[in-house]
Structures are given as structure tokens and as C-alpha cells.
Write an enzyme that holds these catalytic residues in place. Structure first.
Site, mmCIF file in Angstrom:
data_model
loop_
_atom_site.group_PDB
_atom_site.id
_atom_site.type_symbol
_atom_site.label_atom_id
_atom_site.label_comp_id
_atom_site.label_asym_id
_atom_site.label_seq_id
_atom_site.Cartn_x
_atom_site.Cartn_y
_atom_site.Cartn_z
ATOM 1 N N SER A 122 79.630 -111.465 -1.027
ATOM 2 C CA SER A 122 80.872 -110.724 -1.247
ATOM 3 C C SER A 122 80.945 -109.655 -0.169
ATOM 4 O O SER A 122 79.919 -109.294 0.420
ATOM 5 C CB SER A 122 80.848 -110.059 -2.632
ATOM 6 O OG SER A 122 81.886 -109.092 -2.769
ATOM 7 N N TYR B 168 76.863 -105.027 -9.524
ATOM 8 C CA TYR B 168 77.419 -106.102 -8.696
ATOM 9 C C TYR B 168 77.070 -105.885 -7.225
ATOM 10 O O TYR B 168 76.598 -106.800 -6.541
ATOM 11 C CB TYR B 168 78.933 -106.159 -8.884
ATOM 12 C CG TYR B 168 79.601 -107.325 -8.194
ATOM 13 C CD1 TYR B 168 79.519 -108.614 -8.725
ATOM 14 C CD2 TYR B 168 80.327 -107.158 -7.013
ATOM 15 C CE1 TYR B 168 80.133 -109.685 -8.099
ATOM 16 C CE2 TYR B 168 80.941 -108.216 -6.376
ATOM 17 C CZ TYR B 168 80.848 -109.485 -6.931
ATOM 18 O OH TYR B 168 81.455 -110.543 -6.302
#
Length: 267
Positions: free
Chosen positions: A143, A156
Site C-alpha cells: 500500500s 495497518y
């Protein structure tokens, strides 16, 4: 195209979103597809049917809960019996937004287990056989949050930074496996920015509430804040990049993290 004819690809979290898109693109290049996810029978059947329709000569569904190491080990053994994964795409991921003060241990443990530990276990179990064959591709779907931070996403961001770092280590350990002719063994990350998937729906809706529930305005506001192109990516675009990384001519592309983020991480 039959670029991947004779190859088998395992894509975790591939019953929807980026994972399914990657599976379909690789299927279109001739790969057998090991579809994976936590899904009911109907969703699993739909995903397998979709990759077959996209061109996969064979497809099979695996339902391992990647929070459980024993289940990952069982799945990898089953895939090995099925012929073994020449291509491993670690796509399974979860996210929950919360401040450091509000995040709890359960949230941390779940996100780290799915986003980082699961990839560690599939890689440690899958890479040795790739090295023996002289060809292997590991593509970890990271990501932009594996490259930059963002508030309210500590677990995350930690998981994705860890995934990027772990991929570099694996790339170094397997860099000399195989040859140019066989294709070698490479380990890379793709780092998507805003992509049209279910994982961003909660953030979109939260932002839309600021505009009286207008989803389009919510998306536009998110993009304006982070992504200079002000365009989202379609999941199949991630799939096309994954396919390129699978080509033999990408044998020297390893240890890289490639952003698909409209300039987000260039700022």
C-alpha cells in the site's frame, strides 16, 4: 496470450477486489489459479467461475483462515500437491481505522496476522520450491501506507511497512536463484493508492457524511487530499502490473516497491 502457460498462481484474498482482478489477469495469460478467501460456497464458486472464464485452464478454491498458521501450512501443502505455486500473490488484507489511543490489542493482532504474518508464512513455505525450479514470483500487495504514514492507521501502516521490509529481505535471499533463461526468483511489492475496492468503503462513507451523504463528493475530497492525479485506480490495473512482474524479462526486477498512487508518494 499464453505467457504463463504451465504456471500456477496462488492469490490470497482473491474472491473479490484487487485479488480477484489479479487472478483474472493472470488467468488470461494462461496460468492455473488457486483462488483463496473466506467465502461462502456461492461466492467461492463465482470467483472460480470468473477466473475460468478469464482463461484459466484450471482453478481451485482454498478457504484457509490466514490468521491461523496451521491452516496456512495445510493450504500450502495442498497447493504443493496440486503442482505447487510458481507465482504467489499475497493480497489478503484487512484494515480498521482508529487512533492509537482507541486501537485495542485485538485490532492490532488481527491486522498484523492477516497483512504481515500470513505473507511471512506463505513465503517461507513457497519460496524454496520456486528456487528449486529456477522460476518464481512473489508479489506482495502492500500500500502507499507501506511507504508513508497516515493518522488513525497505526496497525495497518505498521503491517504494510513490515511487508515492504520483509519483501526486501526475501528478494536478497533468493536473488541468485535460477537464471535469465529460467526467469529467476523475484520478490516485489505493489503499493496501490486509492483503488476501487471494498476496503476503502468505510473511509469513503465517513467522508461523504461531511457532504450530506454525497459519495461522489466524498471520493473527490479524499483524492484531492492525497492523490494528485485525482483518479482512482481500477483493480485490473494492479493485475496488469502483476502480470508484467511475472514475465521472464522481469528477472532483474526484485526487491522493488512500485507505487500505483497517482503521485501520492512523490509529494
Amino acid at each position: 496470450m499464453s505467457t504463463l502457460s504451465g504456471k500456477t498462481a496462488l492469490i490470497t484474498g482473491s474472491v473479490q477486489g484487487i485479488g480477484l482482478a489479479v487472478a483474472k489477469v493472470l488467468a488470461g495469460a494462461g496460468a492455473r489459479i488457486a483462488v483463496h478467501g473466506l467465502a461462502d460456497a456461492q461466492q467461492a464458486e463465482a470467483a472460480v467461475s470468473a477466473v475460468r472464464s478469464a482463461g484459466a485452464p484450471d482453478a481451485r478454491f482454498f478457504d484457509a483462515d490466514v490468521r491461523d498458521v496451521a491452516k496456512i501450512e495445510a493450504m500450502m501443502a495442498e497447493v504443493a500437491e496440486w503442482g505447487g505455486a510458481d507465482i504467489l500473490v499475497n493480497n489478503a488484507g484487512i484494515q480498521k481505522t482508529a487512533s492509537l489511543a482507541d486501537a485495542d490489542a485485538a485490532t492490532w493482532d488481527a491486522i498484523l496476522a492477516v497483512n504481515l504474518s500470513a505473507a511471512f508464512h506463505t513465503m517461507r513455505l513457497g519460496l524454496p520450491a520456486m528456487a528449486e525450479r529456477g522460476f518464481g514470483r512473489v508479489i506482495n500487495i502492500a500500500s502507499v501506507h507501506g511507504l508513508v504514514g497516515s493518522i488513525n492507521k497505526a496497525p495497518y501502516v505498521a503491517s504494510k511497512f513490515g511487508l515492504v521490509g520483509m519483501s526486501k529481505v526475501a528478494a536478497l535471499e533468493y536473488a541468485s536463484a535460477g537464471t535469465r533463461e529460467t526467469g529467476g526468483v523475484t520478490v516485489n511489492c505493489i503499493a496501490p493508492g486509492w483503488t476501487e475496492t471494498a476496503i476503502i468503503e468505510a473511509q469513503v462513507q465517513a467522508r461523504a457524511e461531511q457532504f450530506g451523504g454525497d459519495t461522489e463528493k466524498g471520493i473527490a475530497d479524499l483524492l484531492a487530499e492525497k492523490q494528485p492525479s485525482r483518479r482512482t485506480s481500477a483493480p485490473e490495473e494492479i493485475g496488469e502490473l502483476a502480470l508484467w512482474l511475472c514475465h521472464r524479462h522481469a528477472h532483474n526486477v526484485t526487491g522493488a516497491t512500485i507505487p500505483v498512487d497517482g503521485g501520492w508518494t512523490a509529494q
